[in-house]
Design a protein around this motif. Structure first.
Motif, PDB file in Angstrom:
ATOM      1  N   VAL A   1      15.216  56.581  60.994  1.00 50.61           N
ATOM      2  CA  VAL A   1      16.595  56.345  60.593  1.00 50.61           C
ATOM      3  C   VAL A   1      16.835  54.869  60.305  1.00 50.61           C
ATOM      4  CG1 VAL A   1      17.425  58.288  61.991  1.00 50.61           C
ATOM      5  CG2 VAL A   1      17.543  55.941  62.916  1.00 50.61           C
ATOM      6  N   VAL A   2      17.909  54.632  59.573  1.00 54.15           N
ATOM      7  CA  VAL A   2      18.487  53.307  59.394  1.00 54.15           C
ATOM      8  C   VAL A   2      19.877  53.413  60.006  1.00 54.15           C
ATOM      9  CG1 VAL A   2      19.270  51.596  57.723  1.00 54.15           C
ATOM     10  CG2 VAL A   2      17.168  52.880  57.298  1.00 54.15           C
ATOM     11  N   THR A   3      20.014  53.001  61.251  1.00 53.10           N
ATOM     12  CA  THR A   3      21.303  53.255  61.913  1.00 53.10           C
ATOM     13  C   THR A   3      22.459  52.550  61.220  1.00 53.10           C
ATOM     14  OG1 THR A   3      20.826  51.479  63.506  1.00 53.10           O
ATOM     15  CG2 THR A   3      20.400  53.758  64.219  1.00 53.10           C
ATOM     16  N   HIS A   4      22.209  51.348  60.657  1.00 51.93           N
ATOM     17  CA  HIS A   4      23.323  50.602  60.076  1.00 51.93           C
ATOM     18  C   HIS A   4      22.841  49.739  58.917  1.00 51.93           C
ATOM     19  CE1 HIS A   4      21.501  48.195  63.228  1.00 51.93           C
ATOM     20  NE2 HIS A   4      22.087  47.106  62.806  1.00 51.93           N
ATOM     21  N   SER A   5      23.323  50.062  57.727  1.00 49.35           N
ATOM     22  CA  SER A   5      22.974  49.302  56.533  1.00 49.35           C
ATOM     23  C   SER A   5      23.974  49.653  55.435  1.00 49.35           C
ATOM     24  CB  SER A   5      21.526  49.603  56.110  1.00 49.35           C
ATOM     25  OG  SER A   5      21.118  48.744  55.072  1.00 49.35           O
TER      26      SER A   5
ATOM     27  N   ALA B   1      25.582  58.606  56.847  1.00 50.85           N
ATOM     28  CA  ALA B   1      26.467  58.746  58.001  1.00 50.85           C
ATOM     29  C   ALA B   1      27.239  57.443  58.185  1.00 50.85           C
ATOM     30  CB  ALA B   1      25.654  59.111  59.242  1.00 50.85           C
ATOM     31  N   VAL B   2      27.779  57.239  59.392  1.00 51.97           N
ATOM     32  CA  VAL B   2      28.659  56.103  59.672  1.00 51.97           C
ATOM     33  C   VAL B   2      28.081  55.266  60.801  1.00 51.97           C
ATOM     34  CG1 VAL B   2      31.000  55.400  60.341  1.00 51.97           C
ATOM     35  CG2 VAL B   2      30.658  57.505  59.012  1.00 51.97           C
ATOM     36  N   ALA B   3      28.178  53.948  60.644  1.00 52.66           N
ATOM     37  CA  ALA B   3      27.791  53.018  61.708  1.00 52.66           C
ATOM     38  C   ALA B   3      28.544  51.717  61.480  1.00 52.66           C
ATOM     39  CB  ALA B   3      26.290  52.768  61.703  1.00 52.66           C
ATOM     40  N   THR B   4      29.561  51.446  62.259  1.00 52.15           N
ATOM     41  CA  THR B   4      30.402  50.279  61.983  1.00 52.15           C
ATOM     42  C   THR B   4      29.644  48.965  62.079  1.00 52.15           C
ATOM     43  OG1 THR B   4      31.122  50.089  64.299  1.00 52.15           O
ATOM     44  CG2 THR B   4      32.472  51.458  62.812  1.00 52.15           C
ATOM     45  N   ASP B   5      28.648  48.872  62.970  1.00 51.74           N
ATOM     46  CA  ASP B   5      27.931  47.623  63.241  1.00 51.74           C
ATOM     47  C   ASP B   5      28.876  46.578  63.834  1.00 51.74           C
ATOM     48  OD1 ASP B   5      25.761  45.933  63.439  1.00 51.74           O
ATOM     49  OD2 ASP B   5      25.756  45.348  61.331  1.00 51.74           O
TER      50      ASP B   5
ATOM     51  N   GLY C   1      15.384  61.601  57.244  1.00 49.76           N
ATOM     52  CA  GLY C   1      16.095  60.503  57.894  1.00 49.76           C
ATOM     53  C   GLY C   1      17.545  60.365  57.452  1.00 49.76           C
ATOM     54  N   VAL C   2      18.251  59.479  58.130  1.00 48.19           N
ATOM     55  CA  VAL C   2      19.678  59.258  57.891  1.00 48.19           C
ATOM     56  C   VAL C   2      19.942  57.750  57.877  1.00 48.19           C
ATOM     57  CG1 VAL C   2      22.026  59.605  58.791  1.00 48.19           C
ATOM     58  CG2 VAL C   2      20.323  61.428  58.998  1.00 48.19           C
ATOM     59  N   MET C   3      20.871  57.326  57.028  1.00 45.64           N
ATOM     60  CA  MET C   3      21.300  55.930  57.003  1.00 45.64           C
ATOM     61  C   MET C   3      22.793  55.846  57.274  1.00 45.64           C
ATOM     62  SD  MET C   3      20.567  52.968  54.184  1.00 45.64           S
ATOM     63  CE  MET C   3      21.917  52.911  53.026  1.00 45.64           C
ATOM     64  N   GLY C   4      23.162  55.045  58.266  1.00 45.92           N
ATOM     65  CA  GLY C   4      24.567  54.815  58.567  1.00 45.92           C
ATOM     66  C   GLY C   4      25.101  53.665  57.729  1.00 45.92           C
ATOM     67  N   ILE C   5      26.299  53.835  57.177  1.00 47.50           N
ATOM     68  CA  ILE C   5      26.933  52.794  56.364  1.00 47.50           C
ATOM     69  C   ILE C   5      27.891  51.990  57.235  1.00 47.50           C
ATOM     70  CG2 ILE C   5      28.314  52.285  54.330  1.00 47.50           C
ATOM     71  CD1 ILE C   5      25.561  53.511  53.746  1.00 47.50           C
ATOM     72  N   THR C   6      27.719  50.675  57.204  1.00 49.32           N
ATOM     73  CA  THR C   6      28.536  49.777  58.004  1.00 49.32           C
ATOM     74  C   THR C   6      29.933  49.599  57.400  1.00 49.32           C
ATOM     75  OG1 THR C   6      28.683  47.510  58.862  1.00 49.32           O
ATOM     76  CG2 THR C   6      27.617  47.806  56.756  1.00 49.32           C
ATOM     77  N   THR C   7      30.858  49.106  58.197  1.00 45.50           N
ATOM     78  CA  THR C   7      32.190  48.752  57.690  1.00 45.50           C
ATOM     79  C   THR C   7      32.455  47.259  57.861  1.00 45.50           C
ATOM     80  OG1 THR C   7      33.149  49.502  59.799  1.00 45.50           O
ATOM     81  CG2 THR C   7      33.237  51.029  57.969  1.00 45.50           C
ATOM     82  N   LEU C   8      31.407  46.460  57.872  1.00 43.63           N
ATOM     83  CA  LEU C   8      31.552  45.002  57.902  1.00 43.63           C
ATOM     84  C   LEU C   8      31.828  44.477  56.501  1.00 43.63           C
ATOM     85  CD1 LEU C   8      28.703  43.888  60.341  1.00 43.63           C
ATOM     86  CD2 LEU C   8      31.158  43.930  60.794  1.00 43.63           C
ATOM     87  N   SER C   9      32.799  43.595  56.399  1.00 43.52           N
ATOM     88  CA  SER C   9      33.214  43.094  55.084  1.00 43.52           C
ATOM     89  C   SER C   9      32.083  42.426  54.323  1.00 43.52           C
ATOM     90  CB  SER C   9      34.357  42.081  55.258  1.00 43.52           C
ATOM     91  OG  SER C   9      35.503  42.681  55.793  1.00 43.52           O
ATOM     92  N   GLY C  10      31.319  41.579  55.004  1.00 42.66           N
ATOM     93  CA  GLY C  10      30.296  40.808  54.319  1.00 42.66           C
ATOM     94  C   GLY C  10      29.189  41.638  53.732  1.00 42.66           C
ATOM     95  N   PHE C  11      29.000  42.843  54.234  1.00 42.55           N
ATOM     96  CA  PHE C  11      27.949  43.712  53.726  1.00 42.55           C
ATOM     97  C   PHE C  11      28.436  44.633  52.604  1.00 42.55           C
ATOM     98  CE2 PHE C  11      25.471  43.592  57.996  1.00 42.55           C
ATOM     99  CZ  PHE C  11      24.925  42.365  57.632  1.00 42.55           C
ATOM    100  N   LEU C  12      29.732  44.869  52.535  1.00 42.86           N
ATOM    101  CA  LEU C  12      30.289  45.747  51.500  1.00 42.86           C
ATOM    102  C   LEU C  12      30.865  44.944  50.336  1.00 42.86           C
ATOM    103  CD1 LEU C  12      32.193  48.353  53.736  1.00 42.86           C
ATOM    104  CD2 LEU C  12      29.854  48.498  52.847  1.00 42.86           C
ATOM    105  N   TYR C  13      30.442  43.711  50.198  1.00 43.54           N
ATOM    106  CA  TYR C  13      31.060  42.786  49.255  1.00 43.54           C
ATOM    107  C   TYR C  13      30.948  43.275  47.800  1.00 43.54           C
ATOM    108  CZ  TYR C  13      26.518  40.983  47.648  1.00 43.54           C
ATOM    109  OH  TYR C  13      25.278  40.869  47.092  1.00 43.54           O
ATOM    110  N   TYR C  14      31.853  42.771  46.974  1.00 43.69           N
ATOM    111  CA  TYR C  14      31.847  43.032  45.540  1.00 43.69           C
ATOM    112  C   TYR C  14      31.077  41.900  44.856  1.00 43.69           C
ATOM    113  CZ  TYR C  14      35.870  45.976  46.814  1.00 43.69           C
ATOM    114  OH  TYR C  14      36.707  46.900  47.401  1.00 43.69           O
ATOM    115  N   PRO C  15      29.964  42.185  44.201  1.00 39.93           N
ATOM    116  CA  PRO C  15      29.181  41.109  43.574  1.00 39.93           C
ATOM    117  C   PRO C  15      29.972  40.274  42.569  1.00 39.93           C
ATOM    118  CG  PRO C  15      27.874  43.104  43.694  1.00 39.93           C
ATOM    119  CD  PRO C  15      29.275  43.489  44.095  1.00 39.93           C
TER     120      PRO C  15
END
Length: 333
Positions: free
Chosen positions: A186-190, A258-262, A215-229
């Motif tokens: 898994v990728v718990t948070h990315s 899935a979800v992973a706030t980080d 496997g499963v990848m959790g998507i974080t809700t941190l601003s710096g990782f969800l940035y708009y290029p």
């Protein structure tokens, strides 16, 4: 049903679901318990040891977390199996799983892995940013992949029933872990590299390989990782989070996301802005570090609403909120 829920009654769907935050550093406090209760969170994967902790430090940190759980028997349960998580949901308690984000506290003594398993570790990240005895972190300039010891280590994790986490691994090390593991990695948070390029993000090719082996990848809700290029100063909201979820679902299938706030709950305003965490995620402002609408765990129902608005069905949302993690835990543990 979907349109009706999206219009405002998403709370019922949220309340019915297993809601699993697959990565956070929990504040061992009553405030944390209150936030998660208000957010309807069933389970968290708690980063129980600080990265690069020594064996002594890691054991002390695990001891503190266990004492916190023991002190709140009506609110918390140390979860070792899928059944423990479902029992927590039925009893309106929060399941806490232990998931260190590094293996340096184990070092070359693979026998210590048994000890950390016995103490409750059910997720374990192979590397944290840098090279160790297992393989390369995503922060290294060169990634030579999983070492011979790393392959042995993964096999021992499989035998014990610990989920292999490659969130902070370099791409080749992560792919090697998948080829070496007999159970889903898994990728718990990315997040999606194609939407927000970053050394911590995962490419489409990586997601396809992850999904192919369950496997499963959790998507974080941190601003710096969800940035708009095209506008890096714009603070993302949960629509942006849902776009990352939708992208991974399109590439790997809805069963792979899935979800992973980080969230790091133990860094407070006065120390955050000078911390390594702020530097890593690229957001110096304490107030802007998290996506709009997901300022803390009490706002978790907003995630369900955002996923509905993105077009996911209630059945798909239940997978994303928690059932995908439950499937992997059942297979591994």
């Amino acid at each position: 049903m979907q349109n009706e829920l999206a219009a405002g009654s998403h709370q019922q769907l949220h309340d019915e679901s297993i809601v699993f935050d697959a990565s956070m550093v929990a504040e061992l406090s009553d405030d944390h318990i209150d936030r998660m209760r208000r957010g309807g969170v069933t389970a968290i994967n708690h980063t129980v040891c600080t990265p690069y902790a020594t064996t002594r430090e890691a054991l002390s940190q695990i001891g503190a977390a266990r004492r916190w759980i023991d002190a709140h028997p009506d609110e918390l349960v140390l979860a070792l199996t899928v059944d423990d998580v479902r029992r927590a949901k039925a009893e309106s308690r929060q399941a806490v799983l232990f998931g260190p984000q590094d293996t340096e506290m184990i070092g070359a003594d693979i026998g210590l892995l048994n000890t950390f398993y016995d103490l409750g570790t059910r997720f374990l990240q192979l590397t944290y940013q840098r090279q160790n005895l297992i393989g390369a972190g995503c922060g290294e300039n060169e990634d030579s992949g999983l070492t011979h010891f790393g392959r042995e280590f993964v096999r021992e994790m499989n035998a014990l029933g610990i989920v292999v986490d490659v969130s902070h691994c370099g791409e080749r090390t992560g792919l090697d872990a998948m080829s070496s593991s007999s159970t889903p990695v898994v990728v718990t948070h990315s997040f999606a590299h194609e939407l927000s390029p970053h050394i911590r993000a995962k490419t489409d090719d990586f997601v396809r390989a992850l999904a192919a082996q369950g496997g499963v990848m959790g998507i974080t809700t941190l601003s710096g990782f969800l940035y708009y290029p095209d506008d890096k100063t714009r603070r993302p909201d949960l629509k942006r989070f849902a776009e990352h979820v939708a992208h991974v679902a399109e590439v790997g299938g809805v069963e792979s996301v899935a979800v992973a706030t980080d969230y790091e709950e133990t860094l407070y305003r006065e120390e955050y802005e000078s911390s390594a965490v702020a530097a890593m995620v690229g957001v110096r402002s304490f107030d802007d570090r998290r996506a709009i609408g997901m300022e803390d765990g009490s706002r978790f129902p907003n995630i369900t609403q955002a996923l509905l608005q993105q077009g996911f069905s209630p059945e798909e949302i239940k997978l994303i909120l928690g059932e995908n993690w439950m499937r992997v835990l059942k297979e591994v543990c």
